[in-house]
Write a protein that holds these residues in place. Structure first.
Motif, PDB file in Angstrom:
ATOM      1  N   ARG A 118       0.908  -1.113   0.315  1.00  0.00           N
ATOM      2  CA  ARG A 118       0.029   0.055  -0.078  1.00  0.00           C
ATOM      3  C   ARG A 118       0.932   1.254   0.093  1.00  0.00           C
ATOM      4  O   ARG A 118       1.736   1.482   0.966  1.00  0.00           O
ATOM      5  CB  ARG A 118      -0.854   0.011   1.303  1.00  0.00           C
ATOM      6  CG  ARG A 118      -1.899  -1.068   1.087  1.00  0.00           C
ATOM      7  CD  ARG A 118      -2.625  -0.884   2.525  1.00  0.00           C
ATOM      8  NE  ARG A 118      -3.493  -2.089   2.894  1.00  0.00           N
ATOM      9  CZ  ARG A 118      -4.149  -2.477   3.796  1.00  0.00           C
ATOM     10  NH1 ARG A 118      -4.416  -1.501   4.723  1.00  0.00           N
ATOM     11  NH2 ARG A 118      -5.098  -3.443   3.833  1.00  0.00           N
ATOM     12  N   ASP A 127       1.290   4.012   1.463  1.00  0.00           N
ATOM     13  CA  ASP A 127       0.737   4.854   2.634  1.00  0.00           C
ATOM     14  C   ASP A 127       1.822   5.720   2.915  1.00  0.00           C
ATOM     15  O   ASP A 127       2.892   5.545   2.375  1.00  0.00           O
ATOM     16  CB  ASP A 127       0.686   3.611   3.742  1.00  0.00           C
ATOM     17  CG  ASP A 127      -0.696   3.653   4.624  1.00  0.00           C
ATOM     18  OD1 ASP A 127      -1.359   4.448   4.321  1.00  0.00           O
ATOM     19  OD2 ASP A 127      -0.791   2.279   4.922  1.00  0.00           O
ATOM     20  N   PHE A 137       4.130   0.514   6.726  1.00  0.00           N
ATOM     21  CA  PHE A 137       4.838   0.400   5.889  1.00  0.00           C
ATOM     22  C   PHE A 137       4.189   0.411   4.442  1.00  0.00           C
ATOM     23  O   PHE A 137       3.114   0.235   4.180  1.00  0.00           O
ATOM     24  CB  PHE A 137       5.661  -0.971   6.028  1.00  0.00           C
ATOM     25  CG  PHE A 137       6.297  -1.263   7.450  1.00  0.00           C
ATOM     26  CD1 PHE A 137       7.425  -0.387   7.750  1.00  0.00           C
ATOM     27  CD2 PHE A 137       5.643  -1.746   8.244  1.00  0.00           C
ATOM     28  CE1 PHE A 137       7.894  -0.539   9.010  1.00  0.00           C
ATOM     29  CE2 PHE A 137       6.052  -1.943   9.602  1.00  0.00           C
ATOM     30  CZ  PHE A 137       7.203  -1.135  10.083  1.00  0.00           C
ATOM     31  N   GLN A 142       0.744  -9.556   6.270  1.00  0.00           N
ATOM     32  CA  GLN A 142      -0.257 -10.220   6.887  1.00  0.00           C
ATOM     33  C   GLN A 142      -0.182 -11.560   7.092  1.00  0.00           C
ATOM     34  O   GLN A 142       0.193 -12.178   6.363  1.00  0.00           O
ATOM     35  CB  GLN A 142      -1.592  -9.583   6.243  1.00  0.00           C
ATOM     36  CG  GLN A 142      -1.821  -8.016   6.502  1.00  0.00           C
ATOM     37  CD  GLN A 142      -3.131  -7.507   5.793  1.00  0.00           C
ATOM     38  OE1 GLN A 142      -3.853  -8.452   4.876  1.00  0.00           O
ATOM     39  NE2 GLN A 142      -3.503  -6.466   6.063  1.00  0.00           N
ATOM     40  N   ALA A 189      -4.618  -0.749  15.797  1.00  0.00           N
ATOM     41  CA  ALA A 189      -5.022  -2.053  15.329  1.00  0.00           C
ATOM     42  C   ALA A 189      -4.194  -3.114  14.755  1.00  0.00           C
ATOM     43  O   ALA A 189      -3.409  -3.040  14.082  1.00  0.00           O
ATOM     44  CB  ALA A 189      -5.937  -1.887  14.067  1.00  0.00           C
ATOM     45  N   LEU A 190      -4.083  -4.438  15.646  1.00  0.00           N
ATOM     46  CA  LEU A 190      -3.377  -5.619  15.391  1.00  0.00           C
ATOM     47  C   LEU A 190      -3.953  -6.114  14.009  1.00  0.00           C
ATOM     48  O   LEU A 190      -3.210  -6.776  13.332  1.00  0.00           O
ATOM     49  CB  LEU A 190      -3.267  -6.413  16.494  1.00  0.00           C
ATOM     50  CG  LEU A 190      -2.530  -5.918  17.687  1.00  0.00           C
ATOM     51  CD1 LEU A 190      -2.689  -7.122  18.769  1.00  0.00           C
ATOM     52  CD2 LEU A 190      -1.016  -5.908  17.109  1.00  0.00           C
ATOM     53  N   GLY A 191      -5.363  -5.900  13.873  1.00  0.00           N
ATOM     54  CA  GLY A 191      -5.943  -6.530  12.744  1.00  0.00           C
ATOM     55  C   GLY A 191      -7.408  -6.297  12.883  1.00  0.00           C
ATOM     56  O   GLY A 191      -7.965  -5.784  13.943  1.00  0.00           O
ATOM     57  N   GLY A 211      -1.717  -7.446  11.012  1.00  0.00           N
ATOM     58  CA  GLY A 211      -0.407  -7.218  10.584  1.00  0.00           C
ATOM     59  C   GLY A 211       0.764  -7.917  11.119  1.00  0.00           C
ATOM     60  O   GLY A 211       0.769  -7.860  12.485  1.00  0.00           O
TER      61      GLY A 211
HETATM   62  P1  AMP Z   1      -6.634  -3.848   7.056  1.00  0.00           P
HETATM   63  O1  AMP Z   1      -6.655  -4.900   5.887  1.00  0.00           O
HETATM   64  O2  AMP Z   1      -6.619  -2.374   6.702  1.00  0.00           O
HETATM   65  O3  AMP Z   1      -7.946  -4.023   7.777  1.00  0.00           O
HETATM   66  O4  AMP Z   1      -5.673  -4.166   7.884  1.00  0.00           O
HETATM   67  C1  AMP Z   1      -5.518  -5.077   8.774  1.00  0.00           C
HETATM   68  C2  AMP Z   1      -3.905  -5.149   9.591  1.00  0.00           C
HETATM   69  O5  AMP Z   1      -2.995  -4.983   8.627  1.00  0.00           O
HETATM   70  C3  AMP Z   1      -4.031  -3.635  10.260  1.00  0.00           C
HETATM   71  O6  AMP Z   1      -4.687  -3.898  11.621  1.00  0.00           O
HETATM   72  C4  AMP Z   1      -2.665  -3.663  10.263  1.00  0.00           C
HETATM   73  O7  AMP Z   1      -2.029  -4.471  11.512  1.00  0.00           O
HETATM   74  C5  AMP Z   1      -2.073  -4.065   9.232  1.00  0.00           C
HETATM   75  N1  AMP Z   1      -1.598  -3.158   8.145  1.00  0.00           N
HETATM   76  C6  AMP Z   1      -2.575  -2.559   7.265  1.00  0.00           C
HETATM   77  N2  AMP Z   1      -1.856  -1.531   6.702  1.00  0.00           N
HETATM   78  C7  AMP Z   1      -0.539  -1.489   7.036  1.00  0.00           C
HETATM   79  C8  AMP Z   1       0.670  -0.666   6.901  1.00  0.00           C
HETATM   80  N3  AMP Z   1       0.779   0.197   5.916  1.00  0.00           N
HETATM   81  N4  AMP Z   1       1.715  -1.177   7.559  1.00  0.00           N
HETATM   82  C9  AMP Z   1       1.780  -1.907   8.474  1.00  0.00           C
HETATM   83  N5  AMP Z   1       0.771  -2.979   8.923  1.00  0.00           N
HETATM   84  C10 AMP Z   1      -0.399  -2.542   8.281  1.00  0.00           C
END
Ligand code: AMP
Length: 427
Positions: A113, A115, A122, A127, A279-281, A306
């Motif tokens: 991503r 981001d 990152f 995941q 959020a851990l996940g 994550g």
């Molecule tokens: P999501 O798919 O956005 O619900 O993300 C699920 C989990 O993936 C999040 O809770 C984070 O732990 C991890 N995550 C999402 N985006 C990032 C990122 N850019 N860098 C690191 N971990 C991420």
């Protein structure tokens, strides 16, 4: 000229961090395996359309964060920003749900991503996740949350809050959208430019807007728009969680703006991870997703966590394993002419299951011992001219520094003894 740096937002997994990384994946495989979830592995790139439809136009991930490019054959390709769309595609194209319903799978791998990089965020991150595809049942929603909870607990991470909400079904959400529009319309002049546009396109997204948070507290909650059926479904999910002794916090603000999300939506929050990165996940039920991707309607639920964030939490908790020595033994030729004899001795040890590093450098013997120490070797086998003449080897215990000359026929046994001795000796 300075060396070429890694791209921004990426990290290297170096040997010292590998034991923790492998441990996390082993724990995930063990915990999800105990629920009957099996590994699937899908490509890290997909047709852009799958991601666009699967993750949803209008989301930040698709609008601003994807790595999308045209390949040499003119196809529009996206590096996957999440795992669900690809896993669902894989399961449905292979017709797995024709044989078994629901299909229970887990996955692990890198996601991409664009981001803004910061602590715990990152551009390439990893995941671990699960998907339970082919059936809609509140018991499965509870199963997936319980599994995620048990996984985090097995990592030794505490201070986690499971936030749970129900998004109801499409009708419920229509009612909720109308309630949100009725609430926000009189406030329009005070909203940010983005939200003024979103209000009639996707009013649920106003709840996520950082600039307009001050209006959220008084906004209607989805819970009030749920039909009696959706309410009953959610009550069963929560009852199951109570029966499994999984603590949770209902959070009516946990919403997702996409229409294919239905019923249960949840996140695992961790107290030590700050702000937006706490959020851990998370996960949820996505009963409308298969159709959006052009497949027959197929319900599903899953979570994604994550890996890097879980490892930060596990390492703070002191439960993640640290660096490991590269080998058990170093086999050193005392002088260059003994190189082949030393190599043969190392081969003998490896065949006996000993991790043996060969040192045929022209360093002096004390430097070789220091090298063995630095590698974390518990034994050093020295082969000099006398040892070659006698068809033997000197086995040095790096712990108590005692050494003995043994015939090559006894080398593996002597090294195994020295290693076993040190295992019982406290460090
Ligand atoms: P999501 O798919 O956005 O619900 O993300 C699920 C989990 O993936 C999040 O809770 C984070 O732990 C991890 N995550 C999402 N985006 C990032 C990122 N850019 N860098 C690191 N971990 C991420």
């Amino acid at each position: 000229m300075p060396g070429i740096a890694a791209p921004r937002g990426t990290r290297d997994l170096l040997p010292a961090a590998v034991p923790a990384w492998e441990w996390l994946h082993d724990v995930h495989a063990r915990v999800t395996g105990s629920f009957g979830y099996q590994l699937v592995d899908t490509p890290i790139f997909e047709h852009a359309e799958l991601i666009e439809r699967g993750v949803g136009t209008g989301t930040d991930v698709v609008d601003k964060e994807t790595y999308t490019f045209t390949d040499r054959g003119g196809r529009l390709i996206t590096l996957r920003p999440e795992g669900t769309a690809g896993v669902l595609r894989a399961v449905l194209t292979a017709n797995l749900v024709q044989e078994i319903r629901p299909v229970r799978v887990r996955y692990a791998g890198p996601m991409f991503r664009y981001d803004r990089p910061q602590a715990g965020r990152f551009r390439q991150f990893a995941q671990v996740g699960v998907e339970c595809i082919g059936e809609r049942s509140p018991h499965l929603d509870a199963e997936v949350m319980e599994m995620g909870w048990r996984f985090i607990a097995a990592l030794g991470v505490s201070g986690v809050a499971l936030q749970v909400n129900s998004l109801g079904d499409l009708d419920d959400r229509q009612r909720y959208r109308a309630a949100l529009i009725a609430y926000y319309e009189p406030l329009q002049d005070q909203l940010c430019d983005d939200c003024r546009v979103r209000l009639h396109v996707n009013p649920l997204r106003l709840l996520d807007c950082k600039r307009d948070q001050r209006f959220v507290a008084a906004a209607p909650v989805i819970t009030d728009s749920l039909s009696p059926e959706s309410r009953a479904y959610f009550d069963t999910v929560l009852d199951d969680l109570r029966a499994a002794a999984i603590p949770f916090e209902p959070n009516p603000r946990l919403v997702r703006g996409l229409d294919y999300y239905m019923h249960t939506s949840f996140e695992f929050w961790h107290e030590s991870l700050k702000g937006a990165q706490n959020a851990l996940g998370g996960g949820g039920r996505y009963d409308g997703l298969a159709e959006v991707l052009g497949y027959p309607a197929t319900p599903g639920i899953g979570y994604a966590m994550g890996t890097e964030r879980l490892l930060i939490a596990a390492s703070d908790a002191g439960s993640a394993p640290g660096a490991e020595p590269a080998c058990d033994a170093v086999v050193a030729a005392v002088e260059p002419p003994q190189a082949q004899a030393a190599a043969a001795a190392a081969r003998t040890l490896r065949a006996a299951g000993v991790r043996a590093v060969l040192d045929v450098s022209d360093r002096k013997i004390d430097r070789k011992l220091r090298f063995a120490d630095r590698l974390g070797a518990r034994v050093c086998v020295l082969i000099g001219p006398d040892e070659v003449a006698e068809q033997g080897a000197t086995v040095r215990d790096m712990g108590n520094r005692q050494q003995q000359r043994v015939p090559l026929t006894r080398l593996a046994a002597a090294v195994a003894e020295a290693l076993a001795n040190q295992e019982v000796t406290p460090a």
